[in-house]
Design an enzyme around this catalytic site. Structure first.
Site, PDB file in Angstrom:
ATOM      1  N   TYR A 150       0.817  -1.212   0.000  1.00 62.69           N
ATOM      2  CA  TYR A 150       0.000   0.000   0.000  1.00 62.69           C
ATOM      3  C   TYR A 150       0.854   1.267   0.000  1.00 62.69           C
ATOM      4  O   TYR A 150       0.388   2.339  -0.354  1.00 62.69           O
ATOM      5  CB  TYR A 150      -0.941   0.033   1.219  1.00 62.69           C
ATOM      6  CG  TYR A 150      -1.961  -1.089   1.247  1.00 62.69           C
ATOM      7  CD1 TYR A 150      -2.158  -1.909   0.139  1.00 62.69           C
ATOM      8  CD2 TYR A 150      -2.730  -1.327   2.372  1.00 62.69           C
ATOM      9  CE1 TYR A 150      -3.077  -2.939   0.165  1.00 62.69           C
ATOM     10  CE2 TYR A 150      -3.664  -2.354   2.407  1.00 62.69           C
ATOM     11  CZ  TYR A 150      -3.831  -3.158   1.300  1.00 62.69           C
ATOM     12  OH  TYR A 150      -4.750  -4.178   1.329  1.00 62.69           O
ATOM     13  N   ASP A 263      -4.765  -6.916   6.207  1.00 66.82           N
ATOM     14  CA  ASP A 263      -6.001  -6.221   5.851  1.00 66.82           C
ATOM     15  C   ASP A 263      -7.078  -7.255   5.521  1.00 66.82           C
ATOM     16  O   ASP A 263      -8.206  -7.204   6.024  1.00 66.82           O
ATOM     17  CB  ASP A 263      -5.702  -5.330   4.630  1.00 66.82           C
ATOM     18  CG  ASP A 263      -6.845  -4.397   4.285  1.00 66.82           C
ATOM     19  OD1 ASP A 263      -7.808  -4.329   5.072  1.00 66.82           O
ATOM     20  OD2 ASP A 263      -6.781  -3.747   3.233  1.00 66.82           O
TER      21      ASP A 263
END
Ligand code: NAD
Length: 374
Positions: A150, A263
């Protein structure tokens, strides 16, 4: 002995945020009275509430500077939730409530996220899994929060020779997964420390059969594991971890993993309990830590007085445990919530056909109930 005082920056935010925050504070105050500790809460603006308050100024924002400064100066931050249809827009120049969340996490240097998944027996039927699979589920997912895919380089090219459908020119995109040893070490080490205070098992999740970052992750994990002979350490490929989480969730104690895997796995794990209104999370870094429910601002039920305050109350539990080392007091909260549920008390979201109407409580009454059991 002098009475301890802790200063807490409270961020009610939007939607049901202020309603559930009030119950979190109520429980915190009750713990303080019993433990002889002063918790001084100070409300600050974040999310849509902050955008409204700064509208028309030079810098409309979801995270005013005063909020970040107050958060940094406090002993812990307790957040409720942000967002709502009022602030939904596609205009890139206008601030959005969720930017406040990213900004405060970054501003506090929070590099580790912690999501406990604990089964309350009374709510077993709310889970999509068979009740017998849920016996004894009590795990925590430790996720790296500021590195990996990310935060690596994101690239997009349009006219690359050979990239198009059929072999002509076309689009190409890449995202880079990057980690330094330092970033991995601090998260994995934290997981081993946590396991030592829990049931002494760490599952480190990676994809070391494919990814170089995972091979480094695994080497670091093995080196740290050697320092913790009292903790049982196991490696697990992420695909197997996803499967094991639903096949045999009770085997896990602490799961530690990088950002993207974490996540996905933490959302999967959150479904084990079947009720979003029950899940708290903590984000930790080198300074002030932040505690919040895993759910959002639930605009569909805001203002109705029916929101489930238990995730907020369990965020208070995490705060006591991880910021103030008040493990006993944190356990009081868990026991109080468990007793309230065992005695059949429910908010609307966790009630079922078997719940008598007089046992379905509103937000305030559920907060009062937890205080009563404390
Ligand atoms: P949500 O979590 O707010 O709601 C999903 C569903 O769960 C809704 O039906 C809601 O009523 C219910 N729900 C959630 N919390 C509940 C509670 N405590 N008690 C009873 N029911 C509860 O997710 P969403 O609807 O996708 O998002 C709503 C807003 O919240 C959006 O603006 C979104 O961006 C924001 N959001 C904020 C956070 C955060 O503040 N950390 C997280 C997720 C979403």
């Amino acid at each position: 002995m002098a009475r301890a005082t802790y200063r807490i920056c409270t961020l009610p935010g939007d939607g049901i945020g202020p309603e559930i925050m009030a119950e979190g504070k109520k429980v915190l105050a009750a713990v303080g009275t019993r433990a002889n500790v002063d918790f001084v809460c100070e409300d600050h603006l974040i999310g849509g509430a902050a955008i409204d308050a700064t509208e028309g100024t030079e810098h409309p924002t979801a995270l005013p500077k005063e909020t970040l400064l107050a958060a940094r100066a406090s002993d812990a931050v307790l957040l409720a939730a942000v967002g709502g249809p009022k602030w939904t827009n596609t205009d890139a120049d206008k601030p959005r409530p969720e930017q406040g969340l990213l900004a405060i996490r970054k501003g506090l240097g929070l590099y580790l996220n912690l999501r406990p998944v604990r089964m309350f027996d009374a709510l077993r039927d709310a889970s999509p899994l068979r009740p017998e699979l849920l016996e004894g589920v009590d795990l925590v997912i430790v996720r790296e929060l500021t590195g990996g895919l990310y935060f690596g380089e994101h690239r997009r090219e349009r006219d690359v020779e050979g990239a198009g459908v059929g072999g002509g020119k076309g689009g190409f995109a890449s995202d880079t997964m990057e980690y330094s040893e330092y970033e991995v070490d601090r998260v994995v080490r934290w997981a081993f420390e946590a396991a030592r205070r829990r049931r002494g098992v760490v599952h480190s999740v990676d994809k070391a059969n494919v990814l170089e970052t995972s091979r480094m992750w695994r080497e670091i994990t093995h080196a740290i594991a050697a320092e913790y002979p009292d903790v049982r350490a196991e490696d697990l490929y992420v695909d197997n971890a996803a499967m094991q989480l639903v096949a045999n969730p009770a085997q896990f104690d602490v799961i530690v993993t990088e950002n993207t895997f974490g996540d996905i796995l933490s959302d999967e794990a959150s479904m084990l309990t079947g009720s979003l209104g029950m899940l708290a999370s903590a984000s930790l870094g080198s300074g002030t830590a932040l505690y919040e429910p895993s759910h959002g601002s639930a605009p569909d039920i805001a203002g109705k007085g029916i929101a489930n305050p238990l995730a907020q109350i369990l965020s208070v539990e995490l705060m006591l445990r991880h910021s103030f080392q008040m493990d006993d007091e944190a356990d009081w909260i868990v026991s109080a919530v468990r007793s309230a549920l065992d005695d059949g008390w429910r908010t609307a979201d966790i009630a079922d056909d078997a719940t008598p109407a007089d046992h379905v409580l509103g937000t305030v009454a559920m907060g009062d109930k937890v205080v009563e059991y404390l």
